[in-house]
Design an enzyme around this catalytic site. Structure first.
Site, PDB file in Angstrom:
ATOM      1  N   ASN A 208       4.633  -5.991  -5.477  1.00 34.16           N
ATOM      2  CA  ASN A 208       4.503  -4.849  -4.563  1.00 34.16           C
ATOM      3  C   ASN A 208       5.680  -4.430  -3.879  1.00 34.16           C
ATOM      4  OD1 ASN A 208       3.007  -3.459  -2.180  1.00 34.16           O
ATOM      5  ND2 ASN A 208       3.688  -5.079  -0.744  1.00 34.16           N
TER       6      ASN A 208
ATOM      7  N   HIS B  92       7.468  -2.834  -0.514  1.00 31.22           N
ATOM      8  CA  HIS B  92       7.291  -2.813   0.952  1.00 31.22           C
ATOM      9  C   HIS B  92       8.626  -1.922   1.352  1.00 31.22           C
ATOM     10  CE1 HIS B  92       5.718  -3.836   4.634  1.00 31.22           C
ATOM     11  NE2 HIS B  92       7.069  -4.247   5.114  1.00 31.22           N
TER      12      HIS B  92
ATOM     13  N   SER C  12      11.742  -3.371  -0.706  1.00 23.05           N
ATOM     14  CA  SER C  12      11.902  -4.716  -1.210  1.00 23.05           C
ATOM     15  C   SER C  12      10.920  -4.561  -2.308  1.00 23.05           C
ATOM     16  CB  SER C  12      11.805  -6.084  -0.221  1.00 23.05           C
ATOM     17  OG  SER C  12      12.516  -5.743   0.854  1.00 23.05           O
TER      18      SER C  12
ATOM     19  N   ASP D 224       3.101  -9.684   2.974  1.00 20.68           N
ATOM     20  CA  ASP D 224       4.574  -9.143   2.562  1.00 20.68           C
ATOM     21  C   ASP D 224       5.230 -10.374   2.665  1.00 20.68           C
ATOM     22  OD1 ASP D 224       3.473  -6.551   2.430  1.00 20.68           O
ATOM     23  OD2 ASP D 224       3.862  -6.568   4.645  1.00 20.68           O
TER      24      ASP D 224
HETATM   25  C1  GAR Z   1       5.858   3.477  -0.277  1.00 17.06           C
HETATM   26  O1  GAR Z   1       6.987   4.027   0.962  1.00 17.06           O
HETATM   27  C2  GAR Z   1       5.636   2.210  -0.064  1.00 17.06           C
HETATM   28  O2  GAR Z   1       6.687   1.350  -0.221  1.00 17.06           O
HETATM   29  C3  GAR Z   1       4.689   1.955   1.242  1.00 17.06           C
HETATM   30  O3  GAR Z   1       3.855   3.131   0.970  1.00 17.06           O
HETATM   31  C4  GAR Z   1       4.746   4.063   0.371  1.00 17.06           C
HETATM   32  C5  GAR Z   1       3.666   4.736  -0.587  1.00 17.06           C
HETATM   33  O4  GAR Z   1       4.304   5.953  -1.223  1.00 17.06           O
HETATM   34  N1  GAR Z   1       3.948   0.733   0.964  1.00 17.06           N
HETATM   35  C6  GAR Z   1       3.588   0.028   2.055  1.00 17.06           C
HETATM   36  O5  GAR Z   1       3.918   0.501   3.183  1.00 17.06           O
HETATM   37  C7  GAR Z   1       2.846  -1.261   1.801  1.00 17.06           C
HETATM   38  N2  GAR Z   1       2.754  -2.112   2.631  1.00 17.06           N
HETATM   39  P1  GAR Z   1       3.669   6.475  -2.521  1.00 17.06           P
HETATM   40  O6  GAR Z   1       2.168   6.424  -2.475  1.00 17.06           O
HETATM   41  O7  GAR Z   1       4.152   7.752  -2.430  1.00 17.06           O
HETATM   42  O8  GAR Z   1       4.037   5.481  -3.587  1.00 17.06           O
END
Ligand code: GAR
Length: 191
Positions: A109, A111, A138, A147
């Site tokens: 994942n 995060h 991360s 997480d």
């Molecule tokens: C990213 O910033 C990712 O790190 C976050 O959602 C966004 C997705 O963007 N993930 C989380 O918050 C998971 N807990 P994307 O759809 O453009 O890749």
């Protein structure tokens, strides 16, 4: 044999696109076999199709909070595609501990925080509110703890004076797009 990767998304899918590009260009020794979204209108589904990757929507809403039933159907799709490894990339559903137990050391994942700081949501605002010098992102292995799995790679991003959460998020996202493919490549080479 190539590692068959599923990418799970909920929204824009920009991390998914960088992972697919890295696999399709040969930078990662793996094949993206399916992109799955719990949100039928996720923009990432069309992006996956445009890249020639099967895109499947599995709407979580009809399950009415029955996470185990949702995950059982998710599992059927993953098994159908003969998946070896799962990358969560902006997948915004909490998984029950059973799911990562079924896929031990097979789920990564990304995060948007310097874990173990700021698990959960609103990570950038929380880092700003705390007066931190750095935010970041991360990549970690997914375990039954939200997480909470072992961190495989991390990048810090300095927080500037007067940064909004959106400002910081945009700069962190640029780093996410470099970190995730690099960590996935290394993980695949070492396992
Ligand atoms: C990213 O910033 C990712 O790190 C976050 O959602 C966004 C997705 O963007 N993930 C989380 O918050 C998971 N807990 P994307 O759809 O453009 O890749």
């Amino acid at each position: 044999m190539t590692t068959r990767v599923a990418i799970l998304i909920s929204g824009s899918g920009s991390n998914m696109v960088t992972l697919v590009n890295a696999m399709q260009s040969g930078d990662i020794d793996a094949t993206p076999v399916v992109v799955i979204s719990n949100n039928e209108s996720a923009a990432g589904l069309d992006k996956a199709k445009a890249l020639g990757v099967d895109a499947v929507a599995l709407d979580h809403r009809p399950y009415k909070g029955d996470r185990a039933a949702f995950e059982a159907d998710l599992n059927k799709i993953l098994v159908h595609y003969n998946v070896d490894l799962i990358c969560l990339a902006g997948f915004m559903r909490i998984l029950t501990p059973k799911f990562p137990n079924q896929w031990k050391r097979k789920i990564l994942n990304i995060h948007p925080s310097l874990l173990p700081k700021y698990k959960g949501l609103h990570t950038h605002q929380r880092a700003i509110d705390a007066g931190d010098e750095n935010g970041g992102c991360s990549v970690h292995l997914v375990t039954g703890e939200l997480d909470g799995g072992p961190v495989l790679g991390q990048v810090s991003v300095p927080i500037k004076e007067n940064d909004s959460a959106d400002d910081l998020s945009a700069r962190v996202l640029v780093e996410e797009h470099k970190l995730y493919p690099a960590v996935l490549a290394e993980f695949i080479n070492n396992t």
